[in-house]
Design a protein around this motif. Structure first.
Motif, PDB file in Angstrom:
ATOM      1  N   MET A   1       0.829  -1.198   0.000  1.00  0.00           N
ATOM      2  CA  MET A   1       0.000   0.000   0.000  1.00  0.00           C
ATOM      3  C   MET A   1       0.871   1.258   0.000  1.00  0.00           C
ATOM      4  O   MET A   1       0.569   2.243  -0.667  1.00  0.00           O
ATOM      5  CB  MET A   1      -0.924  -0.014   1.217  1.00  0.00           C
ATOM      6  N   GLN A   2       1.959   1.253   0.797  1.00  0.00           N
ATOM      7  CA  GLN A   2       2.855   2.407   0.816  1.00  0.00           C
ATOM      8  C   GLN A   2       3.460   2.660  -0.558  1.00  0.00           C
ATOM      9  O   GLN A   2       3.604   3.811  -0.980  1.00  0.00           O
ATOM     10  CB  GLN A   2       3.960   2.184   1.859  1.00  0.00           C
ATOM     11  N   LEU A   3       3.806   1.571  -1.260  1.00  0.00           N
ATOM     12  CA  LEU A   3       4.375   1.709  -2.600  1.00  0.00           C
ATOM     13  C   LEU A   3       3.355   2.320  -3.549  1.00  0.00           C
ATOM     14  O   LEU A   3       3.685   3.192  -4.361  1.00  0.00           O
ATOM     15  CB  LEU A   3       4.826   0.340  -3.118  1.00  0.00           C
ATOM     16  N   PHE A   4       2.077   1.902  -3.430  1.00  0.00           N
ATOM     17  CA  PHE A   4       1.043   2.435  -4.305  1.00  0.00           C
ATOM     18  C   PHE A   4       0.802   3.915  -4.009  1.00  0.00           C
ATOM     19  O   PHE A   4       0.618   4.721  -4.929  1.00  0.00           O
ATOM     20  CB  PHE A   4      -0.255   1.651  -4.128  1.00  0.00           C
TER      21      PHE A   4
ATOM     22  N   GLN B   1       3.651   4.793 -18.046  1.00  0.00           N
ATOM     23  CA  GLN B   1       3.717   3.904 -16.880  1.00  0.00           C
ATOM     24  C   GLN B   1       5.162   3.594 -16.524  1.00  0.00           C
ATOM     25  O   GLN B   1       5.516   3.539 -15.342  1.00  0.00           O
ATOM     26  CB  GLN B   1       2.937   2.619 -17.159  1.00  0.00           C
ATOM     27  N   ALA B   2       5.984   3.434 -17.524  1.00  0.00           N
ATOM     28  CA  ALA B   2       7.392   3.093 -17.286  1.00  0.00           C
ATOM     29  C   ALA B   2       8.126   4.179 -16.514  1.00  0.00           C
ATOM     30  O   ALA B   2       9.117   3.904 -15.823  1.00  0.00           O
ATOM     31  CB  ALA B   2       8.094   2.846 -18.618  1.00  0.00           C
ATOM     32  N   ASP B   3       7.656   5.430 -16.619  1.00  0.00           N
ATOM     33  CA  ASP B   3       8.350   6.542 -15.984  1.00  0.00           C
ATOM     34  C   ASP B   3       7.914   6.791 -14.552  1.00  0.00           C
ATOM     35  O   ASP B   3       8.611   7.471 -13.798  1.00  0.00           O
ATOM     36  CB  ASP B   3       8.129   7.829 -16.798  1.00  0.00           C
ATOM     37  N   VAL B   4       6.741   6.270 -14.157  1.00  0.00           N
ATOM     38  CA  VAL B   4       6.216   6.575 -12.823  1.00  0.00           C
ATOM     39  C   VAL B   4       5.976   5.338 -11.970  1.00  0.00           C
ATOM     40  O   VAL B   4       5.682   5.455 -10.782  1.00  0.00           O
ATOM     41  CB  VAL B   4       4.908   7.397 -12.921  1.00  0.00           C
ATOM     42  N   ASP B   5       6.082   4.154 -12.547  1.00  0.00           N
ATOM     43  CA  ASP B   5       5.811   2.911 -11.827  1.00  0.00           C
ATOM     44  C   ASP B   5       7.029   1.999 -11.934  1.00  0.00           C
ATOM     45  O   ASP B   5       7.190   1.282 -12.920  1.00  0.00           O
ATOM     46  CB  ASP B   5       4.573   2.235 -12.417  1.00  0.00           C
ATOM     47  N   PRO B   6       7.907   2.018 -10.944  1.00  0.00           N
ATOM     48  CA  PRO B   6       9.157   1.236 -11.033  1.00  0.00           C
ATOM     49  C   PRO B   6       8.933  -0.248 -11.283  1.00  0.00           C
ATOM     50  O   PRO B   6       9.762  -0.912 -11.907  1.00  0.00           O
ATOM     51  CB  PRO B   6       9.817   1.476  -9.664  1.00  0.00           C
ATOM     52  N   LYS B   7       7.819  -0.784 -10.823  1.00  0.00           N
ATOM     53  CA  LYS B   7       7.537  -2.211 -10.990  1.00  0.00           C
ATOM     54  C   LYS B   7       7.252  -2.563 -12.443  1.00  0.00           C
ATOM     55  O   LYS B   7       7.400  -3.723 -12.853  1.00  0.00           O
ATOM     56  CB  LYS B   7       6.334  -2.595 -10.108  1.00  0.00           C
ATOM     57  N   ASN B   8       6.834  -1.579 -13.231  1.00  0.00           N
ATOM     58  CA  ASN B   8       6.408  -1.840 -14.610  1.00  0.00           C
ATOM     59  C   ASN B   8       7.164  -0.982 -15.618  1.00  0.00           C
ATOM     60  O   ASN B   8       6.564  -0.402 -16.532  1.00  0.00           O
ATOM     61  CB  ASN B   8       4.890  -1.603 -14.724  1.00  0.00           C
ATOM     62  N   LYS B   9       8.461  -0.919 -15.469  1.00  0.00           N
ATOM     63  CA  LYS B   9       9.272  -0.067 -16.332  1.00  0.00           C
ATOM     64  C   LYS B   9       9.300  -0.557 -17.782  1.00  0.00           C
ATOM     65  O   LYS B   9       9.638   0.199 -18.690  1.00  0.00           O
ATOM     66  CB  LYS B   9      10.701   0.036 -15.793  1.00  0.00           C
ATOM     67  N   LYS B  10       8.945  -1.793 -18.010  1.00  0.00           N
ATOM     68  CA  LYS B  10       8.945  -2.336 -19.367  1.00  0.00           C
ATOM     69  C   LYS B  10       7.836  -1.740 -20.230  1.00  0.00           C
ATOM     70  O   LYS B  10       7.972  -1.639 -21.455  1.00  0.00           O
ATOM     71  CB  LYS B  10       8.785  -3.863 -19.304  1.00  0.00           C
ATOM     72  N   PHE B  11       6.761  -1.274 -19.599  1.00  0.00           N
ATOM     73  CA  PHE B  11       5.535  -0.988 -20.345  1.00  0.00           C
ATOM     74  C   PHE B  11       5.448   0.485 -20.745  1.00  0.00           C
ATOM     75  O   PHE B  11       4.583   1.247 -20.286  1.00  0.00           O
ATOM     76  CB  PHE B  11       4.332  -1.455 -19.533  1.00  0.00           C
ATOM     77  N   VAL B  12       6.343   0.830 -21.664  1.00  0.00           N
ATOM     78  CA  VAL B  12       6.420   2.211 -22.159  1.00  0.00           C
ATOM     79  C   VAL B  12       5.203   2.590 -22.991  1.00  0.00           C
ATOM     80  O   VAL B  12       4.938   3.775 -23.217  1.00  0.00           O
ATOM     81  CB  VAL B  12       7.697   2.401 -22.996  1.00  0.00           C
ATOM     82  N   GLU B  13       4.446   1.603 -23.463  1.00  0.00           N
ATOM     83  CA  GLU B  13       3.312   1.874 -24.340  1.00  0.00           C
ATOM     84  C   GLU B  13       2.067   2.341 -23.581  1.00  0.00           C
ATOM     85  O   GLU B  13       1.142   2.912 -24.181  1.00  0.00           O
ATOM     86  CB  GLU B  13       2.954   0.634 -25.173  1.00  0.00           C
ATOM     87  N   ASN B  14       1.997   2.106 -22.292  1.00  0.00           N
ATOM     88  CA  ASN B  14       0.861   2.553 -21.483  1.00  0.00           C
ATOM     89  C   ASN B  14       1.102   3.986 -21.025  1.00  0.00           C
ATOM     90  O   ASN B  14       2.179   4.305 -20.505  1.00  0.00           O
ATOM     91  CB  ASN B  14       0.670   1.652 -20.267  1.00  0.00           C
ATOM     92  N   ALA B  15       0.112   4.865 -21.195  1.00  0.00           N
ATOM     93  CA  ALA B  15       0.311   6.276 -20.881  1.00  0.00           C
ATOM     94  C   ALA B  15      -0.974   6.954 -20.439  1.00  0.00           C
ATOM     95  O   ALA B  15      -2.074   6.453 -20.675  1.00  0.00           O
ATOM     96  CB  ALA B  15       0.895   7.008 -22.101  1.00  0.00           C
TER      97      ALA B  15
END
Length: 324
Positions: free
Chosen positions: A1-4, A143-157
């Motif tokens: 929760m803290q991470l979110f 998403q890749a720029d603001v969510d360290p867990k999902n840095k692969k997903f540059v296509e989500n914005a």
């Protein structure tokens, strides 16, 4: 929760510069996808459509995937051609990936490529900056720029326009790549979780900022059959359940834009998780495609209780036909 919570704070900071300039004035954007399919005949029609879209001067355009048919080779050369077309749009162009660009590239007519390798290439070609495509560009929060867990997903914005949150997601047809072999299923599980995280964070941000509505753009027709919301082997069940839960809690207008089935549809297909009731604050726009090289202009009025209205952009297939 803290991470979110930390993720939401980072997302708020990333969006704050864009948010400050928002107004409540009406605006319009264009949605299109699933084209060009029949080559080279459709190239001319597609160029005419881009020209017509440019004349309408939309705030931006959303291309919801399938830049070609499933039997067109998935070559680097074709991807560069697609990018050149996207950069003919005068206003910003935001692109969501479809199945014909990568999940179906294993087909012999598509070139017998490795789909995962094609996906990596698409990310490098189309999503290598924090800006949209088009002659004018739009700053995107990836998403890749603001969510360290999902840095692969540059296509989500994300992006914001006049108190509406726009979200693009990587949800392609062909059952969301939840098929064929264990390697493709592993890819699905990772990307599916990233999409679910992105949807959840979108609703959290919209609620925190008091946005008037949310627009989601993605490729797959998740409503093609009712079982896609319930079957254990559906690649869309988790997404539909997540959207159902959060849209009911959000209560404000939500618009889902997709392609995949190549028919113009405007309806209310999202149901409650038990599939007994329609979620009434959700509209779905399915855009034309394939043989119909056409688009839809979406008007958004922030001052209206139902803010979305739709005008098809219908170009004649044969330019020599007489006008009425």
């Amino acid at each position: 929760m803290q991470l979110f919570k930390a993720f939401l704070v980072g997302l708020f900071i990333a969006c704050s510069g864009i948010i400050s300039a928002q107004s409540f004035e009406p605006f319009q954007f264009v949605a299109l996808g699933d084209m060009p399919y029949s080559l080279p005949e459709d190239d001319v029609r597609y160029e005419r459509l881009i020209s017509e879209i440019n004349k309408t001067k939309p705030s931006f355009s959303i291309f919801i995937g399938d830049t070609k048919s499933g039997s067109t080779p998935c070559s680097d050369e074709y991807n560069q051609k697609v990018k050149a077309y996207f950069n003919q749009f005068t206003s910003p162009l935001i692109y969501s990936l479809g199945d014909n660009e990568w999940t179906d590239c294993h087909r012999p007519l598509a070139g017998s490529y490795d789909p995962i390798e094609r996906l990596d290439k698409l990310r490098n070609i189309f999503f290598n900056t924090s800006k949209s495509l088009g002659k004018q560009t739009l700053d995107l929060t990836r998403q890749a720029d603001v969510d360290p867990k999902n840095k692969k997903f540059v296509e989500n914005a994300y992006w914001v326009k006049n108190h509406f949150l726009f979200v693009n997601l990587h949800i392609p047809g062909s059952n969301n790549n939840f098929e064929r072999d264990e390697r493709s299923k592993a890819e699905y599980y990772e990307r599916n979780q990233a999409n679910l995280d992105w949807i959840q964070s979108a609703f959290a941000l919209a609620s925190m900022k008091g946005y008037l509505g949310i627009v989601f753009g993605y490729q797959a027709d998740m409503f093609y059959t009712p079982t896609q919301a319930t079957h254990a082997e559906s690649g869309y069940r988790d997404t539909l359940h997540t959207l159902s839960k959060h849209t009911q809690e959000f209560k404000k207008p939500v618009l889902l834009i997709h392609g995949d089935s190549h028919r113009l549809i405007i309806d209310q297909p999202l149901k409650t998780i038990d599939q007994k009731h329609v979620v009434e604050n959700v509209l779905r726009l399915e855009v034309m495609g394939a043989e119909q090289v056409q688009a839809v202009k979406v008007q958004v009025n922030p001052k209206s209780e139902q803010p979305f209205s739709f005008t098809p952009i219908l170009l004649r297939q044969n330019m020599s036909l007489p006008r009425p």
